[in-house]
Scaffold this active site. Structure first.
Site, PDB file in Angstrom:
ATOM      1  CG  ASP A   1      -7.808  -8.365 -19.372  1.00 27.76           C
ATOM      2  OD1 ASP A   1      -7.890  -7.217 -18.901  1.00 27.76           O
ATOM      3  OD2 ASP A   1      -8.617  -8.830 -20.198  1.00 27.76           O
TER       4      ASP A   1
ATOM      5  CG  MET B   1     -15.691 -15.984 -18.236  1.00 32.11           C
ATOM      6  SD  MET B   1     -16.161 -14.355 -18.850  1.00 32.11           S
ATOM      7  CE  MET B   1     -17.041 -14.782 -20.354  1.00 32.11           C
TER       8      MET B   1
ATOM      9  CE  LYS C   1     -13.715  -5.725 -17.151  1.00 32.87           C
ATOM     10  NZ  LYS C   1     -14.484  -5.129 -16.059  1.00 32.87           N
TER      11      LYS C   1
END
Length: 265
Positions: free
Chosen positions: A56, A190, A77
């Site tokens: 990632d 997030m 991502k």
């Protein structure tokens, strides 16, 4: 005695015997918050064995470099940026395993804490692909330790809430008012893009404007930054400081302990 010799001797005394990563197997592993020193021995051993590494965006180049003999597959991502779809990542893991590869799927933090590791494990199980999960230090708690904030403190909290802020302000949002009513600290993953919305909803839920709050960026790395403010001002102060994702938001009395532990109070 130098530090490297000391580490090698400590490992020898530990007598750690890693499990073998077999062909056709996938190990879902957590790289921790960023500092290579946060890797577990099991993850380190897995990186040394794999011949296919799917990693990632939050995994540091130093950690990726440990998998020296592996073919690298970037599956990062990042919010608001073009990203590999989760279904495509699942399919890649299945394809590599069926090719007889020794696969490590490496994520920042822990694969089972807002890392979609459960989705990938379910996809592998559905395709009868053998898999194993190697835990990592979850970024939410490691970031607190790195910046001098205890996750729990007697007299301040009896629980810690880990939440995602990805969907804040949408129909898929969580009940921030219910979180506020618990009176317990919340660590938000997030949520940077939605920080103003999250702060407003926590205030609407009953948290005092003076509630300590912080935003932590790139914890445990040389790029680490932190802004400490109040719930009422954290969105503005983080924006003024130019903080951006990836970041963690911490709200609650535990944030105030940072100054006390640093001798600033």
């Amino acid at each position: 005695m130098n530090g490297r010799a000391t580490v090698e001797q400590a490992l020898a005394r530990l007598n750690f015997k890693p499990r073998e990563l077999e062909p056709g197997h996938v190990w879902l592993a957590g790289a921790g918050p960023g500092d290579p020193g946060c890797l577990t021995l099991e993850v380190l051993a897995a990186l040394g064995q794999c011949d296919a590494l799917v990693y990632d965006a939050l995994v540091s180049p130093e950690v990726v470099a440990v998998a020296q003999g592996a073919e690298l597959f970037y599956a990062g991502k990042r919010g608001g940026q073009p990203s590999m779809k989760q279904d495509d990542i699942n399919a890649l893991l299945v394809r590599l395993a069926r090719q007889g590869r020794r696969v490590v799927r490496l994520k920042g933090g822990d694969p089972y804490i807002f890392g979609r590791g459960g989705e990938e494990a379910l996809a592998l199980a559905g395709e009868k692909i053998p898999f194993r999960v190697l835990s990592g230090l979850t970024s939410g708690l490691s970031a607190l330790a790195a910046t001098g904030i205890p996750a729990t403190m007697r007299g301040i909290n009896k629980a810690v809430i880990l939440a995602t802020g990805h969907a804040a302000g949408t129909d898929d949002d969580i009940d921030w008012a219910a979180i506020a009513r618990t009176g317990q600290p919340v660590v938000v993953y997030m949520g940077m893009a939605n920080l103003p919305v999250i702060a407003a909803k926590l205030l609407e839920g009953g948290l005092a404007p003076s509630t300590p709050a912080a935003v932590i960026v790139a914890a445990t790395t040389p790029q680490e930054r932190i802004v400490v403010a109040t719930l009422a001002t954290i969105a503005d102060e983080a924006a003024a400081a130019g903080l951006a994702s990836p970041a963690l938001i911490v709200v609650g009395g535990i944030v105030a302990m940072r100054a006390a532990l640093a001798g600033e109070e």
